[in-house]
Design a protein around this motif. Structure first.
Motif, short mmCIF file in Angstrom:
data_model
loop_
_atom_site.label_atom_id
_atom_site.label_comp_id
_atom_site.label_asym_id
_atom_site.label_seq_id
_atom_site.Cartn_x
_atom_site.Cartn_y
_atom_site.Cartn_z
N LEU A 75 11.89 -3.78 5.79
CA LEU A 75 12.63 -2.52 5.82
C LEU A 75 12.65 -1.94 7.24
CD1 LEU A 75 11.29 -0.88 2.55
CD2 LEU A 75 13.63 -1.71 2.93
N LYS A 76 11.52 -2.01 7.91
CA LYS A 76 11.44 -1.45 9.26
C LYS A 76 12.37 -2.18 10.22
CE LYS A 76 8.14 -0.40 12.95
NZ LYS A 76 6.74 -0.55 13.43
N ARG A 77 12.51 -3.48 10.05
CA ARG A 77 13.40 -4.26 10.92
C ARG A 77 14.85 -4.18 10.46
NH1 ARG A 77 12.51 -9.67 10.87
NH2 ARG A 77 10.83 -9.80 9.35
N GLY A 78 15.08 -3.54 9.34
CA GLY A 78 16.44 -3.34 8.87
C GLY A 78 17.08 -4.57 8.27
N VAL A 79 16.30 -5.62 8.00
CA VAL A 79 16.86 -6.83 7.41
C VAL A 79 16.81 -6.76 5.89
CG1 VAL A 79 16.36 -8.26 9.41
CG2 VAL A 79 14.63 -8.02 7.62
N ALA A 80 16.32 -5.65 5.35
CA ALA A 80 16.30 -5.42 3.91
C ALA A 80 16.52 -3.93 3.66
CB ALA A 80 14.97 -5.88 3.31
N VAL A 81 16.93 -3.63 2.44
CA VAL A 81 17.08 -2.23 2.03
C VAL A 81 16.30 -2.04 0.73
CG1 VAL A 81 19.32 -1.87 3.12
CG2 VAL A 81 19.22 -2.81 0.79
N LYS A 82 15.99 -0.80 0.41
CA LYS A 82 15.23 -0.52 -0.80
C LYS A 82 16.06 -0.85 -2.03
CE LYS A 82 12.21 3.04 1.15
NZ LYS A 82 11.74 4.44 1.06
N ASP A 83 15.38 -1.45 -3.00
CA ASP A 83 16.05 -1.81 -4.26
C ASP A 83 15.02 -1.70 -5.39
OD1 ASP A 83 17.45 -2.81 -6.38
OD2 ASP A 83 17.69 -4.83 -5.58
N PRO A 84 15.01 -0.60 -6.12
CA PRO A 84 13.99 -0.39 -7.16
C PRO A 84 14.09 -1.39 -8.31
CG PRO A 84 15.67 1.31 -7.27
CD PRO A 84 15.93 0.55 -6.01
N ASP A 85 15.19 -2.12 -8.39
CA ASP A 85 15.35 -3.07 -9.50
C ASP A 85 14.77 -4.45 -9.19
OD1 ASP A 85 16.72 -1.18 -11.02
OD2 ASP A 85 18.64 -1.70 -10.10
N SER A 86 14.39 -4.68 -7.95
CA SER A 86 13.83 -5.99 -7.60
C SER A 86 12.31 -5.95 -7.71
CB SER A 86 14.23 -6.40 -6.18
OG SER A 86 13.60 -5.56 -5.24
N GLU A 87 11.70 -7.12 -7.82
CA GLU A 87 10.25 -7.21 -8.02
C GLU A 87 9.47 -6.60 -6.87
OE1 GLU A 87 6.84 -10.58 -9.19
OE2 GLU A 87 8.87 -11.19 -8.66
N SER A 88 9.98 -6.78 -5.64
CA SER A 88 9.28 -6.26 -4.46
C SER A 88 9.88 -4.96 -3.96
CB SER A 88 9.33 -7.31 -3.35
OG SER A 88 10.67 -7.70 -3.11
N ILE B 168 5.75 -15.05 -2.26
CA ILE B 168 4.30 -15.13 -2.05
C ILE B 168 3.68 -13.74 -2.09
CG2 ILE B 168 2.49 -15.80 -0.43
CD1 ILE B 168 3.86 -18.17 -1.72
N TRP B 169 4.32 -12.77 -1.43
CA TRP B 169 3.81 -11.40 -1.42
C TRP B 169 3.66 -10.86 -2.83
CZ3 TRP B 169 1.91 -7.60 1.73
CH2 TRP B 169 1.90 -6.32 1.21
N ASN B 170 4.68 -11.06 -3.65
CA ASN B 170 4.63 -10.56 -5.03
C ASN B 170 3.49 -11.20 -5.81
OD1 ASN B 170 6.88 -8.98 -4.52
ND2 ASN B 170 8.32 -10.54 -5.26
N ALA B 171 3.27 -12.50 -5.59
CA ALA B 171 2.17 -13.19 -6.29
C ALA B 171 0.83 -12.64 -5.85
CB ALA B 171 2.26 -14.69 -6.03
N ILE B 172 0.66 -12.43 -4.54
CA ILE B 172 -0.60 -11.88 -4.03
C ILE B 172 -0.82 -10.48 -4.59
CG2 ILE B 172 -1.81 -11.09 -1.95
CD1 ILE B 172 -0.39 -13.33 -0.41
N GLU B 173 0.24 -9.66 -4.57
CA GLU B 173 0.12 -8.29 -5.05
C GLU B 173 -0.26 -8.25 -6.53
OE1 GLU B 173 2.61 -4.29 -4.18
OE2 GLU B 173 3.74 -5.89 -5.15
N GLU B 174 0.34 -9.11 -7.33
CA GLU B 174 0.03 -9.15 -8.75
C GLU B 174 -1.42 -9.58 -8.97
OE1 GLU B 174 1.31 -11.70 -12.73
OE2 GLU B 174 2.79 -11.40 -11.13
N TRP B 175 -1.88 -10.57 -8.19
CA TRP B 175 -3.27 -11.02 -8.28
C TRP B 175 -4.22 -9.91 -7.87
CZ3 TRP B 175 -7.74 -12.94 -9.19
CH2 TRP B 175 -8.70 -13.17 -8.22
N ALA B 176 -3.95 -9.25 -6.76
CA ALA B 176 -4.82 -8.17 -6.30
C ALA B 176 -4.85 -7.03 -7.31
CB ALA B 176 -4.36 -7.66 -4.93
N LYS B 177 -3.71 -6.74 -7.91
CA LYS B 177 -3.65 -5.65 -8.90
C LYS B 177 -4.49 -5.98 -10.13
CE LYS B 177 -0.34 -2.80 -11.47
NZ LYS B 177 1.10 -2.53 -11.72
N GLU B 178 -4.30 -7.18 -10.68
CA GLU B 178 -5.06 -7.56 -11.88
C GLU B 178 -6.55 -7.59 -11.58
OE1 GLU B 178 -3.87 -10.77 -14.30
OE2 GLU B 178 -1.72 -10.43 -14.02
N TYR B 179 -6.91 -8.11 -10.42
CA TYR B 179 -8.33 -8.21 -10.06
C TYR B 179 -8.93 -6.82 -9.87
CZ TYR B 179 -12.57 -9.58 -7.55
OH TYR B 179 -13.87 -9.74 -7.16
#
Length: 880
Positions: free
Chosen positions: A623-636, A654-665
């Protein structure tokens, strides 16, 4: 809650002794003797003969000893059996041993063990396992007990405390059995070692902080000042550099007077002999294991050998220090260096390094030229590598035209780009500049602000670089086309007057086509330096080390967050210490082979001034580099504006998998925000990271408060991401792309030839020679390629994302189940990456050079466990 697996044959009744009901507990120990220097001396043989070499004492988790201040009662001493041979060899390094305990049932369940080494050399204690008996003598125990130790144990005279290891349970500080809390606190106090002021030795287990004051006496101390802020490194307590009166007089008499070093500077180890220079203190458990060190030394010797002969040969040929053509460069890979039959000195070197045949020291062919020797020169490949190359983390969306600068006008004047609409109009597929910006079609690789303040100093050293801005257009097929490159220099009348520049646009053939190739090379030189200094070194290696130190100082090994993060710290302190000794130090390989030279680390300090941990969460970065925009409907919660952006596409998965693992743990141990707030170790850890480890940033307001579960999850996710996937993306692709230096030159030695000059005429008569005389020289190419070959190789004992070095890392079945789910999700990501790399419509996945993007392929299976230049896989940690 103690969770154990069922395992038979745990106890055998021994009978009552003095009123105690004793049972026999069979234990199995797995350890490694120090094969590098472990000789069974006469004294060691004596210990083995009398059976007292290694002793173990179990500690009760339920019964306190008033004589120990309420700590758990200590059981009878038991000794390791059959030291000389062991029961069996598990592999080439580890062996299994028996140890039999007599345990008083009245003491309840063992929760820790004291281990003493009465030998004269250290050993690595992998684990101790206690096994259950079907008779169920200890009714509260329903399975095996595992002590997952993973630590070097030195002879007892090296310690003034007992080595204590805990069972592989997980405890928040408030949940630890009262009898074990004192041992837990003692262990953390020992690891902090704040009272140890002497120079630290290999057996010390002290984690502390220091400035970067060991890079060389003529380099500024980094850290501890507003001028040169920096993350902290591991403390060594080496003596400071001192120039006394006697040394001062000697300098005057010899005529080589030097400026007195900063009194905070620390004395460095001598670079000779080579192995001694690598012996820099880090806690022994943070050092490479024997397999990794063997791989590292093997790679280093091979690469040093690869540099020796070509380096000497380059001095002997007709144009020393220069490649004459691209074919000369290809000779490094296609045929090696041919040694003349009458060249006795070189033949002696060959024999010394035990290389066979006349074609010597041939480098592996980099992937970028394996399929085609010239595809790297295409504009499409130049743009693609910003999305899927070795530095895919810089490119940003152009939101204002012409590009503007963030450099202060009061000091640097007007730094607004001089690229105009006329320069780029014909490359926009019929769009106006305004429409192209509005449709998210324009992107920029911007190295102007980072480099311009250093140009006068860098260009005074012999290197000749520009501050560059590279504009790219996103085509309908998803590829990026470079459409303008601005080469800027400080204004000759002073910084306040802004800068001067020339703008180059794509040309094919002739002199102007060569000048366009040179413009791309100048941009690539800048990107190579920023990649190595910022994307790679600063943003992974340097910023993670304070977290390694703080975690070991403040979080017990049984703390849930220690168990979560510790695998992602493996080898980081060791590789960073080696880097300070031979790579980023004054006169080190990086200064020799990358354009900033002696200003390299100072420049990275300037960039650290704007560093924020939170910016390196991948969605935030995109988002900071402007190569993406916010999208509440996507997983990330983000949507990419460049659909075929391999680094970002794979990275978000990969980020989503790590985040899900960290959250469950984290949710297992922190059911509410109050538990986070009341965790005294966690709060001490977070306070120390901010105020000590990143102490120059302690007053900045962007740090998240460690007051809720969400902040703990996001912080843990970011740390795991940086240590594993981000580092893999910017490290292990180096040889694939920069192993062929014309594709990723690291130095430019002369400015762009101007019409009417002899250099311009050379562009007409010998374009390849002119190009090669501008970029990295032959000897620097050989040295640089030797280095990145080492850095790009996976170790044969690498532990990848989704794996643990020990299957018994925790006894908590909930955590084990969550981790298994994490691994299964990574396997699905692997399959998806494989499918995308085979999709011809995704042109950025392989590009003109036909190099599939696999740097973020997790490698949870066994197909990449051979090590080497696979360019495939995400190790858990910043380990190389």
């Amino acid at each position: 809650m103690i969770l154990f697996r069922h395992f038979p044959n745990f106890l055998r009744r021994s009978g009552d002794h003095a009123g105690a009901e004793l049972v026999k507990i069979k234990g199995t120990v797995i350890l490694t003797k120090n094969s590098l220097n472990f000789n069974v001396s006469f004294l060691n043989r004596r210990h083995a003969f009398i059976g007292s070499g290694v002793s173990f004492q179990l500690i009760s988790s339920t019964v306190a000893d008033p004589n120990l201040g309420g700590k758990g009662r200590v059981g009878k001493v038991a000794y390791l059996e059959n030291w000389s041979g062991g029961l069996e060899s598990i592999d080439a390094r580890e062996s299994r041993f028996d140890v039999n305990f007599e345990w008083d049932l009245a003491l309840g369940i063992p929760g820790a063990v004291i281990v003493k080494n009465n030998h004269h050399k250290e050993f690595y204690l992998r684990s101790l396992t206690l096994e259950e008996d079907v008779s169920g003598e200890m009714r509260n125990l329903n399975g095996i007990i595992v002590f997952d130790c993973n630590s070097w144990v030195y002879p007892i005279e090296k310690y003034d405390y007992d080595r204590v290891f805990f069972v592989n349970n997980t405890y928040l500080p408030g949940d630890m059995p009262a009898t074990l809390k004192g041992y837990r606190e003692d262990e953390l106090r020992n690891l902090r070692g704040d009272k140890v002021k002497r120079q630290l030795q290999e057996w010390d287990r002290v984690y502390g902080y220091a400035y970067y004051n060991d890079l060389g006496e003529d380099r500024p101390v980094l850290g501890g000042s507003l001028e040169y802020p920096y993350p902290r490194r591991g403390r060594t307590c080496r003596p400071s550099i001192k120039t006394g009166l006697f040394q001062f007089l000697l300098q005057l008499l010899s005529g080589i007077y030097k400026k007195r070093p900063d009194p905070k500077s620390e004395r460095r180890e001598s670079r000779l002999p080579f192995l001694k220079s690598l012996d820099i203190y880090v806690p022994r458990d943070e050092k490479f294991d024997m397999v990794k060190m063997s791989d590292f030394l093997g790679y280093a010797l091979k690469s040093v050998g690869s540099a020796v002969i070509p380096g000497v040969t380059s001095v002997l040929d007709g144009t020393p220090n220069e490649f004459d053509s691209f074919d000369d460069v290809l000779g490094l890979y296609d045929g090696g260096i041919k040694i003349p039959s009458n060249d006795v000195p070189l033949k002696m070197v060959r024999e010394l390094l035990r290389s066979d045949g006349e074609q010597l020291f041939k480098f592996p062919t980099p992937q970028v030229i394996q399929d085609c020797k010239s595809a790297w020169r295409s504009d499409e490949e130049f743009g693609r590598e910003m999305l899927a190359g070795l530095n895919p983390v810089i490119i940003s969306r152009l939101e204002v035209f012409p590009p503007v600068s963030q450099l202060g006008k009061t000091k640097y004047g007007d730094q607004t780009s001089k690229i105009t609409g006329a320069h780029i109009a014909k490359f926009l597929d019929g769009m106006s500049v305004e429409d192209a910006i509005g449709m998210n079609k324009l992107y920029i690789l911007n190295h102007h602000d980072t480099l311009l303040p250093y140009l006068n100093r860098i260009n005074s050293t012999g290197n000749k670089i520009y501050a560059t801005r590279t504009l790219l257009f996103l085509k309908s097929d998803g590829t990026l086309k470079p459409i303008a490159i601005e080469l800027g220099l400080p204004h000759p009348d002073g910084d306040i007057h802004g800068f001067v520049s020339e703008v180059f646009t794509p040309k094919e053939g002739g002199v102007e086509g060569t000048r366009w190739q040179l413009a791309k090379a100048y941009a690539a030189v800048n990107d190579s330096g920023v990649h190595q200094l910022i994307s790679h070194w600063l943003n992974t290696h340097a910023v993670i080390e304070p977290f390694v130190i703080a975690t070991n100082r403040r979080l017990s090994v049984v703390h849930p967050i220690h168990k979560l993060l510790n695998p992602h710290y493996r080898d980081t302190m060791n590789i960073n210490a080696l880097a300070r000794q031979i790579l980023i130090n004054a006169g080190g390989i990086l200064e020799i082979t990358v354009f900033p030279g002696k200003y390299a680390m100072e420049m990275s300090s300037a960039v650290y001034k704007s560093w924020k941990l939170t910016d390196h969460a991948l969605p935030t970065d995109l988002l900071k580099r402007g190569v993406a925009v916010k999208d509440p409907d996507s997983e990330s919660n983000v949507k990419l504006l460049i659909d075929d952006y391999p680094y970002a596409v794979d990275g978000l998965a990969i980020w989503n998998a790590i985040e899900e693992w960290a959250k469950e743990y984290c949710n297992i141990y922190y059911p509410s925000d109050a538990v986070v707030k009341n965790d005294v170790e966690l709060q001490a850890w977070w306070k120390e990271v901010r105020e000590e480890g990143h102490g120059d940033k302690k007053n900045e307001t962007w740090w998240p408060e460690m007051n809720c579960v969400d902040n703990l999850i996001s912080t843990s996710t970011t740390l795991i991401w940086i240590s594993s996937a981000l580092h893999a993306a910017v490290n292990f692709g180096q040889y694939a792309y920069a192993g062929y230096l014309p594709n990723r030159p690291t130095i430019s030695r002369r400015f762009m030839p101007e019409p009417g000059s002899p250099e311009y005429a050379e562009l007409e008569t010998n374009p390849e020679g002119a190009f090669l005389k501008t970029i990295t020289s032959e000897i620097h190419t050989i040295l640089g390629v030797s280095l990145i070959e080492i850095l790009s190789k996976y170790s044969s004992d690498e532990v990848y994302l989704g794996q643990r070095a020990s299957a018994e890392w925790t006894s908590d079945k909930r955590a084990v189940a969550a981790f298994k789910k994490f691994g299964e999700k990574l396997e699905k990501i692997e399959s998806r990456i494989t499918a995308m790399n085979s999709d011809p419509t995704l042109k950025n996945r392989s590009g003109p050079v036909n190099v599939p993007y696999t740097l973020l392929y997790p490698s949870t299976s066994d197909d990449t466990k051979v090590g080497g230049l696979t360019g495939k896989g995400i190790p858990n940690s910043v380990s190389m």
